[in-house]
Design an enzyme around this catalytic site. Structure first.
Site, PDB file in Angstrom:
ATOM      1  N   GLY A  83       0.816  -1.213   0.000  1.00 34.23           N
ATOM      2  CA  GLY A  83       0.000   0.000   0.000  1.00 34.23           C
ATOM      3  C   GLY A  83       0.845   1.257   0.000  1.00 34.23           C
ATOM      4  CB  SER A 100       0.715   3.607  -4.583  1.00 33.10           C
ATOM      5  OG  SER A 100       1.588   2.692  -5.192  1.00 33.10           O
ATOM      6  CB  SER A 101      -2.267   6.351  -1.928  1.00 30.20           C
ATOM      7  OG  SER A 101      -2.935   5.148  -1.592  1.00 30.20           O
ATOM      8  N   GLY A 102      -1.603   7.380   0.823  1.00 31.76           N
ATOM      9  CA  GLY A 102      -2.012   7.369   2.218  1.00 31.76           C
ATOM     10  C   GLY A 102      -0.885   7.101   3.203  1.00 31.76           C
ATOM     11  CG  ASP A 137      -5.232  -7.900  -6.849  1.00 31.35           C
ATOM     12  OD1 ASP A 137      -5.603  -7.536  -5.706  1.00 31.35           O
ATOM     13  OD2 ASP A 137      -6.025  -8.324  -7.717  1.00 31.35           O
ATOM     14  N   GLY A 191      -4.916  -1.518   2.252  1.00 34.54           N
ATOM     15  CA  GLY A 191      -6.261  -1.699   2.793  1.00 34.54           C
ATOM     16  C   GLY A 191      -7.296  -0.991   1.945  1.00 34.54           C
ATOM     17  CE1 TYR A 224     -11.007  -0.684   6.499  1.00 32.29           C
ATOM     18  CE2 TYR A 224     -12.011  -0.141   8.614  1.00 32.29           C
ATOM     19  CZ  TYR A 224     -10.954  -0.036   7.721  1.00 32.29           C
ATOM     20  OH  TYR A 224      -9.847   0.701   8.060  1.00 32.29           O
ATOM     21  CE  LYS A 235      -8.040  -2.289   8.013  1.00 27.36           C
ATOM     22  NZ  LYS A 235      -6.633  -2.306   7.575  1.00 27.36           N
TER      23      LYS A 235
END
Length: 255
Positions: free
Chosen positions: A11, A13-15, A50, A75, A156, A160
């Site tokens: 993850g 690539s962002s956030g 993926d 996520g 979700y 988690k």
């Protein structure tokens, strides 16, 4: 803290993943990024992955050698994707990649997961999670979820919760080599996913987030992650560190 270390970051690539990767690389770490989208930040190696696909995860893992930490940030929220895919990205893929790469983590290294405060009520479903953790691999876990055992619990939230439980159980796995496993559990964070999470909240909950100083910035969560990877945190293992400004505490104790 990060000088000379090799971190594999999903993850990225962002956030939060991007914020951590950028912060750690600026401090001397080598970053291998795994994401379905190409990073907009500078990394050392990128493998398009993926996290809902066992085959894609295995292909990426096969191109990775030794590492000092696996940082699981990938996520997705509920809403636009099928529940099975949400569960696969948020838990099954995370667990499968961890199982593949943990033996390659250097002695004294870490596995660090991004969970969520959405998992803090895991104890309400502890029997289900205990049963889920008995599944041996990605396919068996996917079949378990598809059977409807967790029906009625949001994908979700349940995914988690599963990360919380996996963190507890995974803490003992690396004891002989000093490889720790922890999770950071943010509240609302100012990422591209923020509107989806806010859309699932009541107006009072959104107001309470503001009262405790949120939403957080990704770099703030990245700083907490850096601490958990540091030598100063060597006694912290099997811990789900809530980083939400006091949101969970306020809803558990306040009106």
């Amino acid at each position: 803290m990060h000088e000379g270390k090799h971190y594999v970051v999903t993850g990225a690539s962002s956030g939060i993943g991007a914020a951590f990767a950028e912060q750690a690389r600026a401090l001397g770490a080598r970053i291998t990024a795994l994401d379905i989208a190409e990073p907009g930040i500078t990394v050392d190696t990128f493998h398009r992955t993926d996290m809902s696909s066992k085959e894609s995860i295995e292909a990426a893992a096969g191109r990775i050698g030794g590492l000092d930490a696996l940082v699981n940030c990938a996520g997705v929220p509920e809403g636009d994707l099928p529940d099975e895919q949400v569960f696969a990205v948020n838990f099954l893929g995370l667990r499968h990649l961890t199982d593949l790469l943990r033996p390659r983590v250097a002695d004294g290294g870490s596995v660090l997961n991004i969970a969520s405060i959405a998992g803090h009520r895991f104890h309400e479903n502890i029997g289900l999670h205990t049963d889920l953790l008995r599944t041996e691999d990605f396919d068996e876990g996917a079949a378990w979820y598809a059977s409807g055992r967790a029906r009625g619990i949001g994908a979700y939230r349940f995914s988690k919760e599963a990360v919380w439980m996996f963190t507890f159980h995974g803490a003992a796995t690396g004891l002989a080599r000093g490889v720790r496993m922890n999770s950071v559990c943010p509240g609302l964070v100012r990422t591209r996913l923020l509107p989806a999470f806010q859309g699932a909240m009541t107006p009072r909950s959104i107001e309470r987030v503001r009262e405790v100083g949120g939403p957080a910035e990704p770099r703030e969560i990245a700083s907490v992650m850096s601490f958990l990877l540091s030598p100063e945190a060597r006694l912290i293992n099997g811990h789900n560190l809530v980083a939400d400004g006091g949101f969970v505490a306020s809803i558990m104790t306040g009106p």
